[in-house]
Design a protein around this motif. Structure first.
Motif, PDB file in Angstrom:
ATOM      1  N   UNK C 249      33.739  41.348  47.469  1.00 62.88           N
ATOM      2  CA  UNK C 249      33.301  40.115  46.818  1.00 62.88           C
ATOM      3  C   UNK C 249      32.406  40.502  45.652  1.00 62.88           C
ATOM      4  N   UNK C 250      32.874  40.337  44.407  1.00 62.43           N
ATOM      5  CA  UNK C 250      34.186  39.797  44.016  1.00 62.43           C
ATOM      6  C   UNK C 250      35.315  40.774  44.340  1.00 62.43           C
ATOM      7  N   UNK C 251      36.497  40.219  44.525  1.00 62.98           N
ATOM      8  CA  UNK C 251      37.678  41.025  44.837  1.00 62.98           C
ATOM      9  C   UNK C 251      38.600  41.030  43.620  1.00 62.98           C
ATOM     10  N   UNK C 252      39.030  42.217  43.229  1.00 59.95           N
ATOM     11  CA  UNK C 252      39.950  42.342  42.095  1.00 59.95           C
ATOM     12  C   UNK C 252      41.374  42.103  42.584  1.00 59.95           C
ATOM     13  N   UNK C 253      41.676  40.860  42.866  1.00 57.91           N
ATOM     14  CA  UNK C 253      43.008  40.520  43.359  1.00 57.91           C
ATOM     15  C   UNK C 253      44.059  40.751  42.281  1.00 57.91           C
ATOM     16  N   UNK C 254      43.649  40.587  41.040  1.00 58.40           N
ATOM     17  CA  UNK C 254      44.584  40.704  39.925  1.00 58.40           C
ATOM     18  C   UNK C 254      45.267  42.076  39.900  1.00 58.40           C
ATOM     19  N   UNK C 255      44.454  43.115  40.066  1.00 58.16           N
ATOM     20  CA  UNK C 255      45.027  44.464  40.046  1.00 58.16           C
ATOM     21  C   UNK C 255      45.993  44.654  41.209  1.00 58.16           C
TER      22      UNK C 255
END
Lengths: 369, 322, 340
Positions: C249-255
């Protein structure tokens, strides 16, 4: 062992390279190979580049397979005359397939020099010679930018690559950001190592620094090779400098770095990460900002050409035709006054994009002594 | 007596503001205008004001679910508080905190707190900051008889004492933790007896008596500012309303509140004391009453006219940067 | 570049930030050690020695030993953060979060929102996580899903010395409350760490290697497990991308999503207990956002849903290993010919 058998091995491009992946063969077995011919593409975690033949001969064996990852030094291909028997080639391959790599070999080339209270990091191929190549990188770069050049040049002459202040492993203090701060570091290295005949090679901002260093102390200058030098006739693209400093995530950094190359796909995730890691060191962005607004905006940064005419040492200048950061000069008069080679299909990072041409040209400077 | 006439007026004004603010909320709540839980402080005014008269904006307080009185006593903007209680965008917390979480850090008000025992550790931190930064500030923790039984409170008392922090722990013992009587739930019967166990001085004062509270806290705050460590004060009080609005208070004996109001009301007591001593006139006090009545009327009007937050406000203010 | 251990990187980050910013203080049980005792001052320097030397340089006003009183000192760190200090509180074992949780999730995490954006709470809570220390059920858990769940907290889980230093410096400079979790088995791991101060931003995953066949996401100690598995998969002709989110958190979901869109397969390796953990969270979010890209089931490699056992035999069985990851990959990626 038959002396006419030549090997092509996995190159070592830069300090961190321990292995590379053969991406693609560019020649077939049986092809007649000329020196400098592109043999294969090799990808490292930092960059993809072509491996060129050093020698002439028939490509007798493609030892490595496409998509195969092999350590530095591994046997990739065998060249020999047609007269050499297949059995000898097989023997050679069996005997040379396995390689031992000194992984930390280049680390020992790194040393630190104190100049006016600043640490200047250098890579020095070593030796006692007071004659040496001195490689000076550009804005935001470091000595690893010479990964395709250092080893090749060092085979022929002592070679020293420097991290300018504000860059690489050197102190991040650039004073007020004027060029004199960078030149002082270069002079300091020359003095500390006792160099008497320096063959300067400078890229971009490093070209400007090399030129000013030569102008400042012509006595030590053996030659000057400038690659896309900053301030030669025009200042550096300000938008590029601003976006390089501002970039703080991978996507933006990648976009900015892509402007450096004619072929943007060479910018790998690791290259982007390396630059971001550097920019995230305390003081780096501030230092770059000072250099951008002082060294690269000084009056002399627009008209080095005028100061360079009449220098005692040979000056050769190279430019990529597709350089987006500092485009090649437009004025015919400049081309008349200087030895300028514009290389088609290459961008700003000539020493990486056209490494073997550049290496050959830089080595020619030794002949001018 | 070291309070000036202006200070006395301010003390009375703040107590009066709290009383009218709470009485009015009690009324407005029954009209269904106010969302959520409301815990009223009416009856306990002398405690909050008696403490906070010693504090400046640089001093920090932590408060409780029953926090309106502490906010007003610490100088929070009354309009901003009312707007907050009505869930309006112009509220002190943008309508995101509500009655139980009103805060104004610029006034040293570290928040009403929905967790009983939530504040005492925080006040150790505020006191530590004052000590480390050398600001000379003190930090005051308001909690109650309920909070006195929380582990966090007991840990905080110990830590404050071990670290010799410039802190004052004020236990407002209003006799009830929700519906449970404090003489049943507090094993030591008097909270002040716990001070000794934590190696700090303690005082038990009549929390209806502004002057008694003021005097006890003066000593504790001086001690804290002088770097001599924390103190504990137990102020015995009564709340005039239920634990929360809507509480039928069947646990209280018939006539209990009426008796307190008749015999111990802090405002009545204050008026009597200052007029008899000739410090303030009845006219002075009546004038304040009039001003406060108007002020609270206007606060309600402003709150009702306040802007409602929008969907854009839903996801802001979670992080400084994310 | 100099090589340092994970623990040295943590220590160095403390020194550099405390020298840079006088508002940075350190507190916790035994962060100096020996307080009030007649022996050596700075006797321990933290339960693992990670804060050793700070007391000697910065003294008792900035390096504060506490009684065993997690609620009080974590709360004090939170309170001090609202009043101008930048405390780093050492909770020692993250398993102890139970006795101070309110101060984190109801207080620190909520201030900014509850107070309408006016509060800033720059507190860092450091703690150790993870199994493998033969420390049994109450000193071995990976409880990061619990804090990841809370809006207002940031959660950092470094997997190597470089990241440990840069992420800790970022955590100390960050204006939000940060939970910084160090896997015990990583303290001795070495890696290149610059001497300078630098930051590693939150919410930027580290892509350790790129391969076109499967995306493996792993955290903390599990990153090395995933890398070992990726090497093994190479020999099976399966090329894996390995992603370390570094922060949950935050999580780099995009990558992660971008990678899954290329590979079509996702395996998540998570040392926390399997229900409602980071693996399930990432799996759900990828299924939600990139279901179209998936060409096989998402696989999760986690311990069983049990407390961490004591007996070394059992604990070794508990912790996910590379072979589990390989099996999971093979269960979602169709079999390949070598060199494909």
């Amino acid at each position: 062992m038959n002396a006419s058998i030549q090997s092509i091995n996995m190159p070592k491009w830069g300090m961190s390279m321990s292995e590379g992946k053969l991406v693609k063969w560019l020649v077939s077995e049986g092809d007649a190979i000329k020196p400098g011919q592109e043999i294969m593409e090799v990808e490292t975690d930092k960059i993809t580049n072509v491996v060129e033949a050093q020698d002439a001969g028939i490509l007798r064996r493609r030892v490595a397979a496409e998509d195969e990852t092999l350590p530095v030094g591994a046997l990739l291909a065998v060249l020999a005359d047609a007269s050499v028997a297949d059995s000898e080639i097989d023997q050679y391959v069996d005997a040379n397939r396995v390689v031992a790599v000194d992984a930390d070999g280049e680390t020992s080339l790194i040393s630190k020099i104190q100049v006016d209270g600043r640490t200047v990091n250098i890579m020095d191929s070593g030796g006692e010679s007071d004659k040496a190549f001195l490689l000076i990188h550009g804005f935001g770069g470091d000595l690893n930018n010479w990964l395709f050049n250092f080893e090749e040049l060092a085979k022929h002459e002592r070679t020293i690559a420097i991290d300018l202040p504000g860059h690489g492993q050197s102190s991040k203090d650039v004073g007020d950001g004027a060029a004199v701060n960078l030149i002082a570091a270069v002079d300091g290295v020359i003095d500390a190592l006792g160099l008497k005949a320096v063959h300067f090679v400078g890229h971009s901002m490093g070209g400007m620094v090399a030129a000013l260093a030569v102008i400042g102390r012509p006595a030590v200058a053996g030659s000057l090779t400038l690659l896309a030098p900053a301030g030669f006739t025009t200042p550096v693209n300000e938008a590029y400098l601003a976006s390089f400093i501002a970039a703080d995530d991978r996507k933006e950094m990648k976009r900015v770095l892509s402007d450096l190359f004619a072929e943007p796909s060479v910018v790998t995730r690791d290259m982007v990460n390396d630059v971001l890691q550097y920019k995230r060191i305390d003081g780096v962005n501030a230092a770059l900002g000072l250099l951008a607004s002082n060294a690269l905006k000084a009056p002399e940064a627009g008209g080095l050409a005028a100061q360079l005419s009449g220098l005692g040492c040979p000056v050769r200048i190279f430019w990529g035709a597709e350089d987006k950061v500092i485009p090649p000069p437009q004025s015919d008069a400049v081309y008349a006054a200087f030895d300028i080679s514009v290389i088609d299909g290459k961008g700003h990072m000539l020493h990486m994009e056209a490494a073997s041409d550049l290496n050959a040209a830089i080595l020619q400077q030794l002949a001018t002594d | 007596m070291q309070l000036s006439k202006e200070q006395l007026k301010l003390a009375y004004q703040r107590m009066r503001q709290i009383r009218v603010f709470e009485d009015r909320l009690h009324l407005e709540f029954t009209r269904g205008q106010i969302p959520g839980f409301v815990h009223l402080y009416a009856g306990q005014e002398a405690s909050a004001v008696g403490v906070c008269m010693h504090l400046t904006d640089q001093d920090t307080i932590s408060s409780t679910h029953r926090g309106h009185g502490h906010c007003i006593a610490k100088g929070c903007d009354i309009d901003g508080m009312m707007l907050e209680i009505y869930g309006r965008k112009e509220g002190l917390c943008g309508g995101k905190g509500g009655s139980m979480h009103i805060a104004d850090l610029s006034k040293g008000m570290l928040g009403a707190n929905g967790i009983v025992g939530g504040g005492p550790p925080l006040i150790c931190g505020a006191a530590l900051a004052a000590k480390t930064l050398g600001t000379g500030a003190v930090a005051v923790c308001f909690t109650g008889d309920g909070g006195s039984n929380q582990g966090t409170t007991l840990e905080a008392l110990n830590l404050a004492s071990v670290w010799k922090l410039p802190a004052v722990f004020v236990f407002e013992n209003n006799g009830y933790a929700e519906s449970t009587a404090s003489h049943w739930s507090v094993s030591s019967k008097q909270i002040v007896k716990r001070a000794d166990a934590f190696g700090m001085p303690g005082a038990r004062v009549d929390g209806h008596d502004f002057f008694a509270v003021w005097e006890a806290v003066r000593e504790a705050v001086e001690r804290a500012r002088a770097g001599e460590g924390p103190s504990l004060i137990e102020a015995t009080t009564n709340r005039y309303y239920g634990h929360f609005e809507g509480d039928a208070q069947t646990y209280r004996a018939p006539g209990e509140v009426e008796k307190v109001k008749a015999e111990k009301d802090c405002l009545v007591h204050f008026r009597k004391r200052v007029t008899e001593a000739g410090l303030l006139s009845t006219a002075d006090l009546d004038a304040i009453d009039g001003e406060v009545a108007t002020q609270i009327d206007q606060a309600i009007e402003k709150a009702l006219a306040g802007t409602l937050p929008t969907v854009a406000d839903l996801t802001t203010d979670v992080y400084v940067r994310y | 570049m100099p090589k340092k251990t994970f623990k040295q990187a943590i220590t160095e980050a403390h020194f550099l930030e405390m020298r840079r910013d006088p508002r940075v203080i350190v507190m916790g049980e035994d962060v100096a050690g020996g307080q009030g005792a007649s022996g050596e001052a700075d006797a321990w320097g933290g339960s693992e020695g990670a804060t050793k030397g700070l007391y000697t340089e910065f003294g008792p006003s900035r390096v504060l030993d506490t009684p065993l009183t997690e609620s009080a000192f974590i709360g004090a760190a939170v309170g001090a953060a609202t009043q101008g200090l930048r405390p780093v509180a050492d909770l020692m074992f993250f398993d102890f979060i139970g006795v101070c949780f309110d101060q984190l999730y109801n207080q620190a995490a909520k201030f900014r929102y509850m107070f309408g954006g006016k509060a800033v709470t720059p507190v860092v809570v450091r703690a150790m996580i993870g199994a493998g220390f033969r420390a049994a059920a109450q000193h071995s858990q990976c409880l990061y899903p619990i804090v990841t769940h809370i809006p207002g907290l940031k959660v950092v889980i470094p997997s190597n010395p470089y990241d440990a230093k840069g992420l800790l410096i970022q955590a100390i400079r960050d204006d939000d409350p940060v939970i910084f979790l160090e896997h015990k088995l990583l303290y001795g791991v070495t890696g290149e760490v610059p001497d300078d101060s630098y930051t590693v931003p939150f919410g930027e995953a580290n892509v350790l290697r790129e391969g076109k066949d499967v995306t493996i996401v792993a955290l903390g100690l599990m990153v090395q497990v995933a890398m070992d598995a990726a090497k093994e998969l190479d020999t099976l002709g399966i090329k894996a991308t390995v992603i370390d989110p570094r922060t949950t958190s935050p999580l780099d979901l995009e990558t992660i999503v971008e990678s899954v869109e290329e590979t079509g397969h996702l395996v998540i390796v998570d040392e926390s207990s399997p229900r409602c953990n980071i693996a399930t969270d990432i799996a759900a979010q990828v299924a939600d956002q990139a279901f179209h890209a998936l060409r096989g089931p998402i696989k999760m490699v986690t311990p069983p849903h049990t407390p961490v056992p004591f007996s070394p035999v059992l604990e070794d069985l508990y912790i996910p290993r590379a072979e589990h990851v390989v099996t999971a990959v093979q269960a979602t990626v169709p079999a390949k010919k070598k060199g494909n």
